[in-house]
Motif scaffolding. Structure first.
Motif, short mmCIF file in Angstrom:
data_model
loop_
_atom_site.label_atom_id
_atom_site.label_comp_id
_atom_site.label_asym_id
_atom_site.label_seq_id
_atom_site.Cartn_x
_atom_site.Cartn_y
_atom_site.Cartn_z
N VAL A 83 0.82 -1.22 0.00
CA VAL A 83 0.00 0.00 0.00
C VAL A 83 0.86 1.26 0.00
N LYS A 86 0.93 3.87 -2.70
CA LYS A 86 -0.38 4.45 -2.99
C LYS A 86 -0.79 5.55 -2.01
N VAL A 87 -0.01 5.72 -0.93
CA VAL A 87 -0.42 6.64 0.13
C VAL A 87 -0.61 8.08 -0.36
N ILE A 90 -3.89 8.39 -2.00
CA ILE A 90 -5.01 8.31 -1.05
C ILE A 90 -5.22 9.65 -0.36
N SER A 105 -11.14 0.78 5.30
CA SER A 105 -10.17 -0.27 5.02
C SER A 105 -9.71 -0.95 6.31
N GLU A 110 -3.46 2.07 4.98
CA GLU A 110 -4.46 2.61 4.06
C GLU A 110 -5.51 3.44 4.79
N HIS A 114 -6.36 7.51 4.70
CA HIS A 114 -7.69 8.07 4.43
C HIS A 114 -8.07 9.08 5.51
#
Length: 374
Positions: A83, A86-87, A90, A105, A110, A114
């Motif tokens: 993950v 991808k932070v 997000i 999530s 993750e 968020h």
């Protein structure tokens, strides 16, 4: 983890993180005048939580969990690591409430990301959002470099943490420091990952114990305990490490075993239930033999040998103490044909000769058995 703080006087957000030589502070962003204090504080709290989740991927790598099979702890850690790239995305596009519901999530990184994204969305300031995303990228870069053994810049924060593993580069650096000074070097605590320093120190402890055993006739696993009769010192942990290595464990495996035990206890778990049951059985047997002592005996039971709040540093300190314990025994046992003398200067010179002989013998033994570290 990095702590994030909001200054309501200066209306600014700052990052604070520990290093081996103290804490560092860096400005993150100015907070708009229109932002409510509670929203700024919520953002700081969310960033701190995210940092904790990010740095946990460093301290708890997948391979340290033992198994990577599906739904195992190692597998879950690997999913979390996946993950990380991808932070930033997000943060820009967090899950938001939709018609009274919201996607949540189960992954700690993750979901923490968020939370930060939603805090930024509530404030709705592009400059602040851009600054926070840059800050999180800095954290991600530091964690990646720390995992590779590069503890410069923000990655120096890793020196304050306990990792369930150690990079070969950090172990090699610690080994070189101990070669220069087998009794220890401050840089082991200030510049290097303490788990890696502990692995190298375990190797040098074994070398010192083997050298001292030849000089004294005392078994290597008993040397540190015997040194306690000369000078009070924490002999339990170095002795356990020597015993584990005598059983065939490498310095790496002996150190990570103790660290894993302490890290489990720090999270509220018992690492090895069977081992704990054996300890209680032994205490029950002693209590039967000495009925007046059961309370004091039970007080000796520890769920972990190390301090669970700082296990790697605690272990490193004790291992270096173990090497010094070997020197204490060696200095009393070495047969170097040194005569008694009342000349203080000459006595100091003779002591220095013994000290030099010990260090050189330990270096030679550590070099001869260097494959233990690989």
């Amino acid at each position: 983890m990095t702590l994030y703080a909001y200054d309501d006087q200066q209306r600014s957000l700052s990052a604070i993180w520990g290093t081996g030589t103290g804490h560092r502070l860096a400005p993150v962003a100015a907070v708009p005048e229109s932002t409510k204090d509670r929203d700024a504080l919520r953002l700081a709290e969310a960033l701190t939580t995210l940092s904790g989740a990010l740095w946990r991927t460093y301290t708890h790598p997948p391979e340290a969990a033992g198994s990577l099979e599906e739904n195992s702890e190692g597998w879950r850690r690997a999913q979390t690591q996946a993950v990380l790239p991808k932070v930033p995305e997000i943060l820009e596009n967090p899950n938001l409430p939709d018609g009274g519901t919201m996607v949540v999530s189960y992954d700690p990184v993750e979901e923490s990301a968020h939370h930060v994204g939603r805090a930024l969305h509530a404030i709705s300031d592009d400059k602040l959002s851009d600054a926070v995303i840059r800050e999180v990228r800095t954290e991600l870069d530091a964690i990646e470099r720390a995992g590779l053994g590069d503890l410069t810049g923000r990655a120096a924060h890793a020196v304050t943490l306990t990792r369930a593993g150690a990079s070969p580069a950090q172990i090699a650096a610690a080994d070189e420091l101990l070669r220069t000074g087998p009794l220890g070097d401050p840089a082991l605590f200030t510049d290097l990952d303490p788990a890696a320093s502990a692995v190298a120190a375990a190797h040098w402890l074994q070398a010192a114990a083997d050298v001292t055993a030849k000089a004294s006739g005392i078994a290597p696993t008993a040397i540190v305990r015997d040194a306690d009769n000369i000078e009070a010192l924490p002999y339990r942990t170095p002795t356990i490490v020597l015993e584990l290595m005598q059983e065939g464990l490498s310095p790496y495996d002996a150190v990570t075993h103790l660290l894993a035990e302490a890290m489990a206890v720090a999270e509220g778990y018992v690492y090895d239930v069977e081992e704990l049951q054996v300890r209680f059985a032994e205490l029950d047997e002693l209590a039967d033999r000495y009925p007046d002592l059961p309370a004091s005996l039970l007080a000796e039971v520890r769920l972990t040998t190390l301090d669970p709040t700082r296990p790697a540093l605690d272990l490193l300190e004790d291992l270096l103490t173990g090497i010094r314990a070997c020197w204490l025994i060696y200095s009393e046992s070495a047969d170097l044909d040194i005569p008694d003398t009342e000349d203080e200067a000459y006595a100091e010179e003779l002591d220095e000769q013994v000290h030099t002989a010990f260090l050189e013998a330990v270096r030679k033994e550590a070099q001869k058995t260097a494959d233990r570290l690989h």
